[in-house]
Design an enzyme around this catalytic site. Structure first.
Site, mmCIF file in Angstrom:
data_model
loop_
_atom_site.group_PDB
_atom_site.id
_atom_site.type_symbol
_atom_site.label_atom_id
_atom_site.label_comp_id
_atom_site.label_asym_id
_atom_site.label_seq_id
_atom_site.Cartn_x
_atom_site.Cartn_y
_atom_site.Cartn_z
ATOM 1 N N ASP A 129 42.906 46.074 31.940
ATOM 2 C CA ASP A 129 42.335 46.164 33.277
ATOM 3 C C ASP A 129 42.649 47.545 33.818
ATOM 4 O OD1 ASP A 129 41.068 45.262 35.547
ATOM 5 O OD2 ASP A 129 42.195 43.382 35.620
ATOM 6 N N HIS A 138 37.028 53.649 37.533
ATOM 7 C CA HIS A 138 37.744 52.423 37.923
ATOM 8 C C HIS A 138 38.232 51.623 36.722
ATOM 9 C CE1 HIS A 138 36.935 52.460 42.315
ATOM 10 N NE2 HIS A 138 36.045 53.346 41.907
HETATM 11 C C1 GDG Z 1 37.238 47.083 38.717
HETATM 12 C C2 GDG Z 1 38.224 47.274 37.572
HETATM 13 C C3 GDG Z 1 39.963 47.842 39.276
HETATM 14 C C4 GDG Z 1 37.535 38.451 43.439
HETATM 15 N N1 GDG Z 1 37.140 37.195 43.540
HETATM 16 C C5 GDG Z 1 36.869 36.954 44.834
HETATM 17 C C6 GDG Z 1 37.110 38.115 45.553
HETATM 18 N N2 GDG Z 1 37.510 39.025 44.665
HETATM 19 C C7 GDG Z 1 37.873 40.406 44.989
HETATM 20 C C8 GDG Z 1 39.374 40.571 44.867
HETATM 21 C C9 GDG Z 1 39.504 42.051 44.504
HETATM 22 C C10 GDG Z 1 38.205 42.322 43.740
HETATM 23 O O1 GDG Z 1 37.292 41.306 44.055
HETATM 24 C C11 GDG Z 1 38.431 42.298 42.239
HETATM 25 O O2 GDG Z 1 39.060 43.473 41.868
HETATM 26 P P1 GDG Z 1 39.827 43.659 40.478
HETATM 27 O O3 GDG Z 1 40.578 44.927 40.569
HETATM 28 O O4 GDG Z 1 40.728 42.534 40.257
HETATM 29 O O5 GDG Z 1 38.737 43.655 39.306
HETATM 30 P P2 GDG Z 1 37.245 44.259 38.963
HETATM 31 O O6 GDG Z 1 36.219 43.598 39.781
HETATM 32 O O7 GDG Z 1 37.080 44.103 37.515
HETATM 33 O O8 GDG Z 1 37.273 45.808 39.368
HETATM 34 C C12 GDG Z 1 39.630 46.977 38.074
HETATM 35 C C13 GDG Z 1 38.880 47.764 40.335
HETATM 36 O O9 GDG Z 1 37.598 48.042 39.770
HETATM 37 C C14 GDG Z 1 39.121 48.733 41.480
HETATM 38 O O10 GDG Z 1 39.199 50.041 41.016
HETATM 39 O O11 GDG Z 1 41.158 47.386 39.838
HETATM 40 O O12 GDG Z 1 40.552 47.184 37.037
HETATM 41 O O13 GDG Z 1 37.893 46.434 36.466
HETATM 42 O O14 GDG Z 1 39.519 42.832 45.670
HETATM 43 O O15 GDG Z 1 39.951 40.226 46.099
HETATM 44 N N3 GDG Z 1 36.948 38.202 46.880
HETATM 45 C C15 GDG Z 1 36.525 37.083 47.546
HETATM 46 N N4 GDG Z 1 36.250 35.949 46.874
HETATM 47 C C16 GDG Z 1 36.412 35.820 45.554
HETATM 48 O O16 GDG Z 1 36.163 34.781 44.974
HETATM 49 N N5 GDG Z 1 36.375 37.138 48.852
#
Ligand code: GDG
Length: 740
Positions: A386, A177
């Site tokens: 990212d 990821h």
């Molecule tokens: C890793 C990789 C890759 C966030 N804050 C809240 C919330 N979220 C949810 C978002 C999104 C998820 O969490 C975050 O996903 P990201 O992709 O932005 O980042 P990472 O957590 O670092 O994830 C990344 C991912 O894995 C998937 O492969 O994209 O690059 O680092 O879904 O919506 N959800 C709620 N409240 C929040 O405050 N409900």
């Protein structure tokens, strides 16, 4: 999308279980964890129930850490309608060294290019191996034939090979990821750590990354670390074909899009509007992490306020930072710095009527999150690195009225798919500032056309398409492996060869030397035959029914020395010299060594240019060896060298360039292993033919063999040979069986 069923059951292995546990009077209560992976797999599990998916069993098994599980519950099984859960219990100290140490103090920063944050401690590595093997112990207890084992992320990179060792036939997929860095970064890890990570991952059948760049970085690291042959996205390990490819993770598009009109979200939207309806809204939500570029984002917004006073009092930046890894000192300091910057910027621009930044350090509910996505005029996503960034895709999905503009860092994997966003370099404050202004002033038509294009892309390749694409490719890889393994000398084939051997009265056996009887060494003179291999060859050659031919590109003196005392026929220099048993060497043609005067200076020039390469001069040829230099670097020079040589030998019809395993050879005269073999085959009335070799020069040998011959390629790459054997050890086992 849903086709034939490929697998019986899906087994997920990821660091964390999808649930948090708490004790209640009724027993243990499980509550869903947040995070991209959990949401993706939960959405999948619902989809499995609704549709006739590639997986027969709709219930997913999930193995992961349950750090909040009471110790007494260790080994217990938790079930609900969607999941069977296999908890992995790690002692606190081990988890600290493994997860806090190796995973988050080394792999996370290193793979995100924060090299100076990486901590290299051998006790961390030991804990990583130990924790992966505990995962393996849990998984082998539950897996069944027909399972598809899908391992996720950087915490479990050794697990595929560990499971493979116990279940050689298992179907294993791995998905990373986070980014896979360039080799220059990856090689900062101590050699044995990086070798074990590469070999650990290669235990899988299919390895998935978010982008093609990461997949290519991985393949390059495989080449440099193991030397395995790779063609495009296929890696030929000694045991099997492995595929590496890009599968950009998607979101549950419909869930986000339709939520915008749901009751719960409408309530949240009206709350926001009550306070902020007079302002244009810029929004960001990120986990607290240095990879997310939070401080630089604030500085970009500050620069925007500096450069565009016309927007003062008309715009508000809603910055949400979600608590993460809050116990770590570095993260605590980062939080302080962010809060200091927010205070400073607000202090500078605040008025009684306007506050430019609303900062929240907390998690939002799903409805709050969607409401903010929907209402915000600008999504400001500016990570320094990212893997993908799901927030960017979710923001786009929530633009039901097409009124928002996405500003996205070009360092996010998502940038490859979201090219209609305003792409920025996250360290360039002025570029961020100007993009905010451009976004705020963008005409509605342009906003709409950008958003519609992105929505169409991410609604098609959503989280289900992502997962099913992965399952399809894993299935294809398995089929391709089977096709190749049909050629493998398995037990029934080796019994058949053995029986043909026993029945025959006049056998001829051709054995190549390097890479076939003897593994490669750093320098040719170091690749000498060991006693046990020599004994097998010698014993075979003792049998009066056998003619054993060692057929090699080596010079005659070397071969003579290696096979002294064995009754073998020797073919040296690819057929230039032949020495039948008890006879002298004869040259197949006479050659004027003057040709070398033209070729030697060119090859010498390439030795000087390309560090680590060297020449081997033989009677009928000169070989340029590039085994000890960087493979990619050598490939570059190879193209040039071929060109230069072609210039010289253009008018000389009896010159040839031969390419072997990490060696390019120039020889004069039309001779090859095939011609030598043909002349030997004619000497008697043979009724059993076997030929084994490993590189391109052996293809001449295979081609010259009669239809009935048993031809064996050592290694996995495509060949004219009927069968493949992974390595020299496999061939020696077969030859040894002839002696029994
Ligand atoms: C890793 C990789 C890759 C966030 N804050 C809240 C919330 N979220 C949810 C978002 C999104 C998820 O969490 C975050 O996903 P990201 O992709 O932005 O980042 P990472 O957590 O670092 O994830 C990344 C991912 O894995 C998937 O492969 O994209 O690059 O680092 O879904 O919506 N959800 C709620 N409240 C929040 O405050 N409900």
């Amino acid at each position: 999308m849903n086709k034939t069923r490929h697998f019986e059951r899906l087994v997920i292995a990821a660091y964390r279980l999808p649930f948090k546990f708490s004790k209640t009077k009724k027993g243990l209560k499980a509550e869903q964890n947040s995070g991209g992976l959990v949401s993706a797999i939960l959405a999948l599990s619902e989809n499995f129930r609704k549709s006739n998916s590639q997986i027969a069993d709709s219930k997913i098994v999930w193995a992961g850490i349950a750090d909040d599980l009471p110790g007494s519950a260790s080994g217990a099984k938790f079930e609900n309608d969607f999941f069977d859960i296999a908890p992995v219990i790690l002692p606190e100290k081990l988890n600290e060294m493994y997860y806090g140490g190796f995973c988050n103090d080394l792999v996370w920063p290193l793979f995100h290019y924060f090299t100076s944050y990486s901590v290299f401690k051998s006790e961390y590595y030991k804990a990583y191996v130990e924790a992966n093997s505990r995962f393996c112990d849990e998984i082998v207890k539950i897996i069944k034939p027909g399972d598809f084992i899908w391992i996720h992320d950087y915490q479990l990179m050794l697990l595929p090979e560990m499971i493979r060792q116990k279940f050689p036939e298992a179907t294993i997929g791995f998905f990373l990821h986070i980014p896979f860095p360039s080799f220059e970064i990856f090689r900062l890890m101590p050699r044995n750590w990086r070798e074990s990570i590469i070999n650990g991952l290669l235990g899988a059948d299919l390895i998935g990354f978010h982008t093609n760049d990461y997949s290519q970085n991985f393949i390059k690291s495989v080449k440099r670390t193991t030397g395995y042959e790779c063609h495009q996205n296929q890696i030929y390990t000694p045991n099997k074909l492995v595929k590496s490819d890009a599968f950009p993770i998607g979101i549950d598009y419909d869930k986000f899009h339709s939520a915008c009109l749901s009751e719960g979200v409408l309530v949240e939207k009206s709350k926001i509007k009550a306070f902020l309806s007079n302002y244009k809204l810029v929004f960001s939500v990120d986990r607290l992490d240095y990879s997310k570029g939070l401080l630089l984002k604030l500085q970009g917004y500050e620069t925007f306020l500096e450069l565009h006073p016309e927007w003062h009092g008309r715009v508000v930046f809603n910055m949400v930072v979600v608590p993460s890894r809050s116990k770590i000192k570095q993260y605590k300091e980062m939080k302080k710095e962010i809060e200091y910057a927010v205070g400073r910027i607000n202090g500078k621009y605040n008025s009684l009527a306007w506050q430019p930044i609303i900062y929240q350090y907390k998690s939002l509910t799903f409805n709050e999150l969607v409401a903010l996505y929907d209402l915000s005029d600008v999504g400001l996503i500016t990570p320094l690195r990212d893997g993908m960034n799901l927030v960017a895709k979710e923001y786009v999905a929530c633009q039901v009225e097409h009124t928002g503009v996405l500003i996205l860092s070009e360092m996010a994997g998502a940038a490859a798919e979201l090219s209609e966003a305003l792409l920025i370099n996250p360290v360039d404050k002025v570029e961020i500032a100007e993009s905010i202004c451009t976004a705020l002033e963008m005409p509605l038509e342009e906003k709409k056309s950008r958003i519609v294009r992105m929505q169409s892309r991410i609604s098609n390749y959503n989280v289900f398409a992502w997962a099913f694409d992965f399952f399809d490719q894993a299935n294809d890889t398995k089929i391709q492996q089977k096709r190749m393994s049909v050629k493998f000398v398995n037990t029934p084939i080796s019994l058949q060869i053995h029986s043909d051997y026993q029945k025959a009265d006049k056998r001829i056996i051709f054995l190549d030397y390097d890479g076939t009887l003897v593994p490669f060494a750093k320098y040719p003179e170091l690749a000498t035959i060991d006693l046990s291999t020599f004994d097998i060859v010698k014993e075979l050659a003792k049998d009066v029914k056998n003619t054993v031919v060692i057929i090699s590109g080596r010079g005659k003196d070397f071969l003579e020395k290696q096979f002294e005392g064995a009754n073998v026929t020797l073919v040296a220099e690819h057929g230039y010299f032949i020495r039948p048993v008890n006879e002298n060497w004869t040259a197949t043609l006479s050659s004027d060594p003057k040709w070398k005067e033209d070729v030697l200076p060119i090859l010498t020039e390439y030795v000087n240019r390309c560090n680590g390469t060297f020449l081997e001069e033989k009677t009928g040829s000169i070989a340029w060896h590039y085994r000890n230099t960087d493979a990619d670097f050598a490939q570059l020079w190879l193209h040039e060298l071929r060109d230069d040589l072609a210039e010289i030998i253009r008018h000389k019809t009896d010159f040839e360039i031969l390419e072997g395993n990490k060696v390019l050879e120039v020889k004069n005269g039309r001779f090859d292993k095939g011609q030598a073999a043909t002349s030997l085959i004619k000497t008697e009335n043979f009724d059993f033919f076997l030929a084994a070799g490993d590189d391109k020069t052996d293809e001449y040998l295979f081609r010259a063999m009669p239809e009935s011959a048993i031809t064996i390629k050592i290694g996995l790459s495509p060949s004219l040979a009927k069968y493949n054997i992974s390595n020299s050890i496999g061939l020696l086992t077969l030859l040894k069986s002839f002696l029994e």
